[in-house]
Design a protein around this motif. Structure first.
Motif, PDB file in Angstrom:
ATOM      1  N   GLN A 153       0.222 -10.893  -0.753  1.00 29.74           N
ATOM      2  CA  GLN A 153      -0.376 -11.920   0.094  1.00 29.74           C
ATOM      3  C   GLN A 153      -1.443 -11.333   1.009  1.00 29.74           C
ATOM      4  OE1 GLN A 153       0.285 -15.371  -0.131  1.00 29.74           O
ATOM      5  NE2 GLN A 153      -1.669 -15.235   0.966  1.00 29.74           N
ATOM      6  N   LEU A 154      -1.156 -10.165   1.584  1.00 21.00           N
ATOM      7  CA  LEU A 154      -2.125  -9.520   2.457  1.00 21.00           C
ATOM      8  C   LEU A 154      -3.393  -9.159   1.682  1.00 21.00           C
ATOM      9  CD1 LEU A 154      -2.984  -8.299   5.140  1.00 21.00           C
ATOM     10  CD2 LEU A 154      -1.696  -6.222   4.531  1.00 21.00           C
ATOM     11  N   ALA A 155      -3.212  -8.625   0.471  1.00 21.49           N
ATOM     12  CA  ALA A 155      -4.365  -8.258  -0.352  1.00 21.49           C
ATOM     13  C   ALA A 155      -5.207  -9.483  -0.698  1.00 21.49           C
ATOM     14  CB  ALA A 155      -3.899  -7.555  -1.626  1.00 21.49           C
ATOM     15  N   LEU A 156      -4.546 -10.567  -1.051  1.00 25.38           N
ATOM     16  CA  LEU A 156      -5.275 -11.790  -1.387  1.00 25.38           C
ATOM     17  C   LEU A 156      -5.991 -12.374  -0.167  1.00 25.38           C
ATOM     18  CD1 LEU A 156      -2.668 -13.467  -3.771  1.00 25.38           C
ATOM     19  CD2 LEU A 156      -4.817 -12.370  -4.408  1.00 25.38           C
ATOM     20  N   ASP A 157      -5.357 -12.272   0.993  1.00 30.19           N
ATOM     21  CA  ASP A 157      -5.997 -12.750   2.217  1.00 30.19           C
ATOM     22  C   ASP A 157      -7.273 -11.964   2.510  1.00 30.19           C
ATOM     23  OD1 ASP A 157      -4.010 -14.614   2.557  1.00 30.19           O
ATOM     24  OD2 ASP A 157      -2.914 -13.474   4.086  1.00 30.19           O
ATOM     25  N   ILE A 158      -7.204 -10.655   2.310  1.00 30.42           N
ATOM     26  CA  ILE A 158      -8.385  -9.815   2.546  1.00 30.42           C
ATOM     27  C   ILE A 158      -9.500 -10.197   1.579  1.00 30.42           C
ATOM     28  CG2 ILE A 158      -9.297  -7.461   2.471  1.00 30.42           C
ATOM     29  CD1 ILE A 158      -6.520  -6.491   3.364  1.00 30.42           C
ATOM     30  N   LEU A 159      -9.127 -10.392   0.319  1.00 31.83           N
ATOM     31  CA  LEU A 159     -10.141 -10.773  -0.673  1.00 31.83           C
ATOM     32  C   LEU A 159     -10.763 -12.123  -0.353  1.00 31.83           C
ATOM     33  CD1 LEU A 159      -8.404  -9.657  -4.000  1.00 31.83           C
ATOM     34  CD2 LEU A 159     -10.447  -8.639  -2.968  1.00 31.83           C
TER      35      LEU A 159
END
Length: 231
Positions: free
Chosen positions: A62-68
């Motif tokens: 989720q954190l990675a997708l939020d950053i993207l």
């Protein structure tokens, strides 16, 4: 200020992945020790840790997708985020293999021990070493160490293949140890899969550091599109 905020997010993503790696390393080490000592309490600890590993995997994704979604990373930062997503998935699968080993050890406790002519501890040592080396390569951004992990995969594959052949012959000659042999065979296969996931992690470190795609042990490194591979 925008760049500093973005860097903080990347640092948080890295730290979360290292937490995940610690949980998974502990799980596989406990599963191997449980096999060595036929220790049911260690099996229980492995099984109890699975929800935390699964939860951490979801949080990292989720954190990675939020950053993207919120940032516009380019070049090496984009490769880092994509590598983290893939490494995260492989770490979770190493945790799954630890759970599978623990379950088999519990089954072995319910049946008499048998002297099996295979070296499960050796397979376990190499596979767990591959995981540790791959994680350290990630921490150090070490492409050479990652390549060393790739070279170790063939040895694990060979040991697992030998175990399959040896235990198959043993079952034919000594049917009374079939249950013990089948459980050992499954554990050997689980450890071989651990080695595969460590290999995947090492490949993703190489992808992050250099932009080279070395999956499937390609004979020649292939470059990713310029917008991702260009450092």
């Amino acid at each position: 200020m925008i760049r500093i905020h973005f860097q903080h997010k990347l640092d948080e993503l890295r730290e979360r992945l290292l937490v995940m790696a610690g949980l998974v390393e502990q799980a596989i080490d406990r599963a191997i020790e449980a096999y060595d000592n036929r220790d049911a309490s260690l099996c229980d600890l492995v099984l109890m840790a699975e929800p935390a590993i699964d939860r951490t995997e979801r949080e990292i994704d989720q954190l990675a997708l939020d950053i993207l979604a919120m940032e516009q990373p380019t070049a090496v930062d984009l490769r880092f985020i994509l590598a983290v997503i893939r490494i995260n998935a492989d770490l979770e699968r190493v945790g799954d293999q630890a759970v599978n080993i623990a379950a088999r050890v519990k089954e072995l406790q319910a049946i008499p021990e048998a002297d099996l002519p295979i070296d499960i501890p050796k397979i376990a040592e190499i596979a767990s070493t591959m995981v540790r080396m791959a994680i350290k390569a990630f921490i150090d951004r070490d492409e050479k160490a990652s390549n060393d992990v790739l070279l170790m995969d063939d040895e694990v594959d060979k040991l697992n293949h030998d175990a399959f052949h040896t235990l198959g012959e043993l079952i034919k000659s000594k049917p009374d140890v079939t249950q013990q042999a089948l459980n050992a065979l499954v554990i050997s296969r689980n450890l071989e899969r651990v080695g595969d996931h460590a290999t995947n992690i090492a490949e993703d470190v190489i992808f992050w550091v250099s932009g080279a795609d070395v999956r499937h042990h390609a004979s020649a490194m292939t470059s990713l599109p310029d917008q991702i591979a260009e450092a």
